[in-house]
Motif scaffolding. Structure first.
Motif, PDB file in Angstrom:
ATOM      1  N   GLY B 159      33.834  61.948  16.439  1.00 11.61           N
ATOM      2  CA  GLY B 159      33.995  60.839  17.224  1.00 11.61           C
ATOM      3  C   GLY B 159      32.941  60.260  18.014  1.00 11.61           C
ATOM      4  O   GLY B 159      31.681  61.065  18.198  1.00 11.61           O
ATOM      5  N   GLU B 160      33.063  59.228  18.646  1.00 10.57           N
ATOM      6  CA  GLU B 160      32.129  58.689  19.647  1.00 10.57           C
ATOM      7  C   GLU B 160      31.275  59.797  20.385  1.00 10.57           C
ATOM      8  O   GLU B 160      32.140  60.455  21.153  1.00 10.57           O
ATOM      9  CB  GLU B 160      32.169  57.562  20.154  1.00 10.57           C
ATOM     10  N   ASN B 161      29.715  60.057  20.249  1.00  9.31           N
ATOM     11  CA  ASN B 161      29.126  60.797  21.169  1.00  9.31           C
ATOM     12  C   ASN B 161      29.675  62.261  21.054  1.00  9.31           C
ATOM     13  O   ASN B 161      29.314  63.144  21.980  1.00  9.31           O
ATOM     14  CB  ASN B 161      29.200  60.559  22.733  1.00  9.31           C
ATOM     15  N   ALA B 162      30.298  62.585  20.155  1.00  4.18           N
ATOM     16  CA  ALA B 162      30.803  64.235  19.882  1.00  4.18           C
ATOM     17  C   ALA B 162      29.696  64.809  19.427  1.00  4.18           C
ATOM     18  O   ALA B 162      28.585  64.174  18.939  1.00  4.18           O
ATOM     19  CB  ALA B 162      32.182  64.047  18.966  1.00  4.18           C
ATOM     20  N   ALA B 191      27.241  60.215  17.889  1.00  5.41           N
ATOM     21  CA  ALA B 191      27.770  61.365  17.513  1.00  5.41           C
ATOM     22  C   ALA B 191      26.275  62.225  17.078  1.00  5.41           C
ATOM     23  O   ALA B 191      25.203  61.642  16.371  1.00  5.41           O
ATOM     24  CB  ALA B 191      28.585  61.416  16.473  1.00  5.41           C
ATOM     25  N   ARG B 192      26.381  63.475  17.422  1.00  2.00           N
ATOM     26  CA  ARG B 192      25.179  64.210  16.784  1.00  2.00           C
ATOM     27  C   ARG B 192      25.895  65.502  16.075  1.00  2.00           C
ATOM     28  O   ARG B 192      26.636  66.369  16.607  1.00  2.00           O
ATOM     29  CB  ARG B 192      24.697  64.895  18.095  1.00  2.00           C
ATOM     30  N   LEU B 193      25.132  65.788  14.930  1.00  2.00           N
ATOM     31  CA  LEU B 193      25.692  67.047  14.130  1.00  2.00           C
ATOM     32  C   LEU B 193      24.465  67.653  13.612  1.00  2.00           C
ATOM     33  O   LEU B 193      23.389  67.053  13.350  1.00  2.00           O
ATOM     34  CB  LEU B 193      26.611  66.487  13.004  1.00  2.00           C
ATOM     35  N   THR B 194      24.351  68.958  13.947  1.00  2.00           N
ATOM     36  CA  THR B 194      23.658  69.852  13.447  1.00  2.00           C
ATOM     37  C   THR B 194      23.880  70.450  12.221  1.00  2.00           C
ATOM     38  O   THR B 194      24.870  71.350  12.438  1.00  2.00           O
ATOM     39  CB  THR B 194      22.860  70.685  14.452  1.00  2.00           C
ATOM     40  N   ARG B 217      25.996  53.639  14.204  1.00  2.00           N
ATOM     41  CA  ARG B 217      25.333  53.317  15.212  1.00  2.00           C
ATOM     42  C   ARG B 217      24.675  54.489  16.273  1.00  2.00           C
ATOM     43  O   ARG B 217      25.319  55.202  16.632  1.00  2.00           O
ATOM     44  CB  ARG B 217      25.616  52.159  16.350  1.00  2.00           C
ATOM     45  N   ASP B 218      23.358  54.835  16.159  1.00  2.00           N
ATOM     46  CA  ASP B 218      22.649  55.655  17.006  1.00  2.00           C
ATOM     47  C   ASP B 218      23.217  57.111  16.920  1.00  2.00           C
ATOM     48  O   ASP B 218      23.127  58.136  17.925  1.00  2.00           O
ATOM     49  CB  ASP B 218      22.776  55.396  18.748  1.00  2.00           C
ATOM     50  N   SER B 219      23.957  57.533  15.652  1.00  2.00           N
ATOM     51  CA  SER B 219      24.212  58.942  15.630  1.00  2.00           C
ATOM     52  C   SER B 219      23.123  59.552  14.964  1.00  2.00           C
ATOM     53  O   SER B 219      22.044  59.073  14.401  1.00  2.00           O
ATOM     54  CB  SER B 219      25.607  59.024  14.487  1.00  2.00           C
TER      55      SER B 219
END
Lengths: 483, 411
Positions: B159-162, B191-194, B217-219
């Motif tokens: 989700g957003e910013n998760a 959101a950020r995923l590694t 957007r911006d993820s």
């Protein structure tokens, strides 16, 4: 015509030409369509020996089993190969426009911009010429000088008659008859082209150009060129010319074969400016060409330089097979697509021998709705010890509706190989433009200047007078791409 | 290609499904059947031929097996699958397991996966939620009575910013196997995923993975992929930068073991302006191994201000080895910055000589340079325990290099 066999007579019929900017020219052409009979007929018309007919028939039979390649990044309607006429009588002078007044004024305007002398304009536009035209005498003097050096430079048909052993030995040895769809088609129905033979140790005393070969004017759509440089020989060969050429053929499928033996060098320069179609992409030439060089000998070298600004669709990959140890292959290319032009072009460098080197420099310029692709292959086989390759392909985009694509294949089987591939894509920077504008240079001139700078690396490989013309040609081709 | 054995397997598998699912699965299977396994005639499969799989017989894996506990990461939550079955005993995050929808469609391999797919990771994070620890998804293939076939679907939705860090680890032991994994990733704005993907397959195994990610957007998606197994391995990476500001960075290090075949295919689509993509792949190819990297960056019309860079570097160390690279660009917008580069070469003789002149044995000098080459990617793995283990496995651990040197001088 009286000497023609009856069945061939039947294949012939009067046909009206309507394409291009030249109106109602009539010429003798065989009925459209392709069959073994047509292949036999072409061969018979040219009074070819049995082996060549065999070559054609084998190619034709192979072609029947092949499919038109679809992998290139170009789009065009399906070509109906049965709607094409495969043999056209060399047109007599009276078929052409009677004077420049009958030629499309747009074309003349372009000639003027390129600074082409009036007489040449007439020749390019296909105007009927008197025998005293400069080039004719030029051509004869050339021939004499070449003959003294032992260089053979003539049409392929003439070579088949005069030097059958040479032609038989080398034709099809670089591009086999079944190499690809278009090469097979060409092998079956080629009508003419050039033959060059430079004997051992001879440095060709002048640059050879199809431009000076008067009988080259209407080689038609299936041209075949064969250049052989024996041990230690050198030749520089120029193909095409910078002015847009009057041409009514839709499909061009040429084959060019180069053979370089030990220490031989061949420099092959092309400026291709076939009719590109109009702004909306109507008309224009399909340029589907197979060009390949076989660096058979040790220390042999082949250098391809091409400036491609014409044709609606270009499908062309001048290649080098670096078979001889220490052989060198080079490919320098500028390709420009504007309006609705599409180009899928590049090269193949196949490293077979030891210490073989190749250099690829490709500059693509895309404007308007043009689509431009670089497709290249560098293959290093297990036997190619110490192979080197450097590839650079840069794209310049002008306008937001065009496209620039890169498909570089690298395949390496030898651990001593060193390969580099670099590519960039950019547009003309605002600050560069601004700088030029601030110095009183118009926007169009500034763009042309920047584009010329972008292409400089390739232009410097062209023979001097060609380079100047190529620069002008780019400027003309880019007209209307800014503002 | 007969594929009869697959049809037999499918009928068995379908019989065990809830009635409502059967027709959809059958459609997927029919699609696979129609296309068959890809052959080099298909451009995307130019360097990897799966046709021989058609003649083989795999059955959907039934039995489980022992978990190699050494592979379990301390300090991480875990989902452990053995031959496609969830191993409850070793999974600390069993709640993250679930059945996933079969959204991703694609080539025949994806269709085969969809036909047979069982559940897998099902990670859904709501707005601003953060995974406190990395999540290790360990899939283990063990030898059974017959050649086994495992197909899994995983899904990650942030989700957003998760924020989350997920590690997919593929370990294979013995026996002939066919494994396919499809991972679907959806990143909401910010959101950020590694994502880490590590593979150490067995020589008789075929592993096919595919990750499809859509970035809003911006993820940001950051991945590090390491390949060191000997199996026939193919990875597809499809990333869509769907909204402005999205950013993706793919890094990869492949060092196939002798006889190994690793085919990495990436496809990044810049569908919106102001997106950024970075790719950095490095290969060390030795002893009868084959490596392929095909990267494609597509800049769609209107995706202005795209910033894209693609780098692939290969060290080819053996006469029997083979490397193929193709970094492609397809650009339909003009105000873009796109670059790509590819190299194939060997270790630098001068650097080797320099190290030798400093008293470092030839083998150690070589290893040291390889380490330096691989480190650029390997060091991006932010799970130290895993990173160190991989360095040892690939012969790139500095400690090992110098131990050997000491040993040599002592002799």
């Amino acid at each position: 015509m009286a000497t023609q066999p009856q069945d061939i007579q039947e294949l012939m019929r009067r046909r009206e030409y309507s394409a291009g900017f030249i109106t109602s020219i009539e010429s003798e052409t065989i009925a459209p369509g392709l069959s073994e009979d047509v292949v036999r007929m072409i061969s018979a018309r040219k009074q070819e020996p049995e082996w060549l007919l065999d070559f054609r028939l084998k190619a034709y039979r192979r072609w029947l089993k092949m499919e038109q390649p679809k992998w290139a990044h170009v789009h065009y309607p399906q070509i109906d190969y049965q709607a094409i006429s495969y043999y056209s009588q060399p047109k007599s002078h009276k078929d052409g426009p009677k004077s420049l007044d009958e030629v499309d004024p747009k074309l003349l305007e372009t000639y003027k911009k390129l600074g082409i002398p009036l007489k040449e304009q007439e020749m390019l536009a296909g105007v009927a010429m008197d025998v005293v035209f400069d080039s004719v005498s030029v051509a004869t003097t050339f021939r004499k000088k070449l003959g003294e050096a032992g260089v053979i430079f003539c049409s392929i048909s003439e070579a088949v008659r005069e030097y059958p052993e040479l032609v038989r030995k080398y034709m099809g040895s670089v591009v086999p008859f079944g190499d690809n769809f278009y090469a097979a088609l060409n092998s079956a129905v080629f009508t003419d082209g050039s033959f060059v033979f430079i004997p051992k140790g001879v440095r060709c005393p002048m640059e050879l150009s199809t431009y000076f070969r008067i009988n080259e004017r209407n080689t038609g759509q299936f041209e075949r060129t064969l250049i052989v440089a024996e041990e230690g020989a050198y030749v520089s060969y120029l193909e095409g010319c910078t002015a847009p050429q009057r041409d009514e053929n839709q499909l061009h499928a040429a084959v060019v074969e180069l053979v370089a033996l030990d220490d031989a060098q061949i420099k092959y320069s092309t400026v291709q400016n076939w009719y590109p179609g109009d702004e909306e992409g109507r008309g224009g030439i399909y340029n589907f060409v197979t060009k390949r060089a076989d660096c058979r000998g040790r220390r042999s070298k082949v250098s391809w330089t091409q400036v491609e600004t014409g044709s609606a669709i270009t499908w062309k990959y001048p290649s080098c097979i670096l078979r001889g140890d220490d052989s060198v292959g080079e490919f320098y290319s500028v390709a420009l697509t504007h309006h609705r032009q599409q180009a899928d072009t590049g090269t193949k460098m196949i490293h077979v021998g030891k210490n073989t080197r190749s250099t690829i420099v490709s500059k693509g310029i895309s404007a308007g709705h043009g689509q431009q692709s670089y497709r290249g292959l560098v293959r290093v086989l297990e036997s190619a010890e110490n192979a080197r390759n450097h590839t650079q392909c840069d794209s310049l985009l002008i306008g937001d509706q065009c496209g620039a694509h890169t498909f570089p294949y690298t395949e390496v089987r030898n651990p001593s190989a060193r390969l580099e591939h670099e590519a960039t894509t950019s547009k003309i920077a605002e600050d560069q433009l601004y700088y030029c504008r601030a110095r009183g240079i118009s926007e169009e001139e500034a763009v042309s200047m920047i584009v010329n700078g972008f292409c400089k690396e390739v232009f410097k490989e062209l023979p001097m007078e060609f380079a100047v013309e190529a620069g002008k040609l780019l400027a003309v081709s880019l007209e209307g791409s800014v503002g | 290609m007969s594929l009869a054995a697959y049809t037999e397997g499918f009928e068995q598998f379908a019989a065990g499904l809830p009635a409502g699912q059967r027709s959809a699965r059958r459609e997927h299977y029919e699609r696979f059947l129609k296309a068959g396994f890809p052959t080099p005639k298909i451009e995307e499969w130019h360097y990897t031929d799966l046709a021989p799989l058609g003649e083989r017989r795999f059955s959907p894996a039934a039995e489980g097996g022992a978990v190699p506990t050494a592979a379990l990461l301390a300090g991480a939550d875990r989902l452990v699958y053995v031959n496609g079955k969830l191993d409850q005993a070793h999974s600390t995050a069993a709640a993250r397991h679930g059945e996933n929808p079969l959204l991703t469609d694609g080539d025949s391999v994806t269709a085969l996966n969809a036909a047979f797919a069982t559940g897998g990771l099902s990670l859904r994070l709501s707005r601003n939620e953060r995974l406190p620890r990395p999540l290790q998804v360990l899939t283990v293939g063990v030898a059974g009575n017959a050649p086994a076939m495992v197909h899994q679907r995983h899904r990650i939705e942030l989700g957003e910013n998760a924020e989350a860090t997920v590690l997919f680890q593929f370990l294979g032991q013995g026996a002939e196997r066919l494994t396919s994994h499809v991972v679907e990733v959806e990143l909401a704005p910010g959101a950020r995923l590694t994502l880490y993907r590590v593979q150490d397959e067995h020589a008789d195994a075929t592993l096919l993975t595919r990750i499809d990610a859509t970035l809003r957007r911006d993820s940001r998606l950051e991945t590090v992929a390491v390949d060191c197994g000997a199996g026939l391995v193919r990875h597809d990476f499809n990333v869509a930068l769907a909204e402005p500001g999205a950013e993706v960075a793919l890094a990869g290090l492949y060092q196939p073991a002798p006889g190994g075949h690793v085919d990495n295919q990436t496809r990044i689509v810049h569908a919106a302006p102001h997106c950024r993509s970075r790719e950095q792949f490095k290969g060390i190819i030795d002893a009868k191994a084959k490596a392929i990297f095909v990267g494609k960056v597509i800049v769609q019309p209107g995706a202005q201000k795209t910033d894209s860079e693609q780098r692939v570097a290969n060290l080819l160390l053996s006469r029997k080895a083979e490397v193929n690279a193709k970094p492609e660009l397809e650009i339909y917008a003009d105000d873009v910055k796109c670059a790509h580069g590819a190299t194939v070469g060997q270790l630098d003789d001068k650097a080797l000589e320099y190290l030798r002149s400093r008293g470092i044995a030839a083998d150690a000098a070589r290893a040291l340079l390889l380490r330096a080459f691989g480190a650029e990617v390997l060091d991006q793995l932010a799970i130290p325990a895993l990173r160190d283990r991989l360095a040892v496995r690939m012969g790139l651990a500095v400690e090992d290099i110098f131990e050997e040197t000491v040993g040599e001088t002592a002799e």
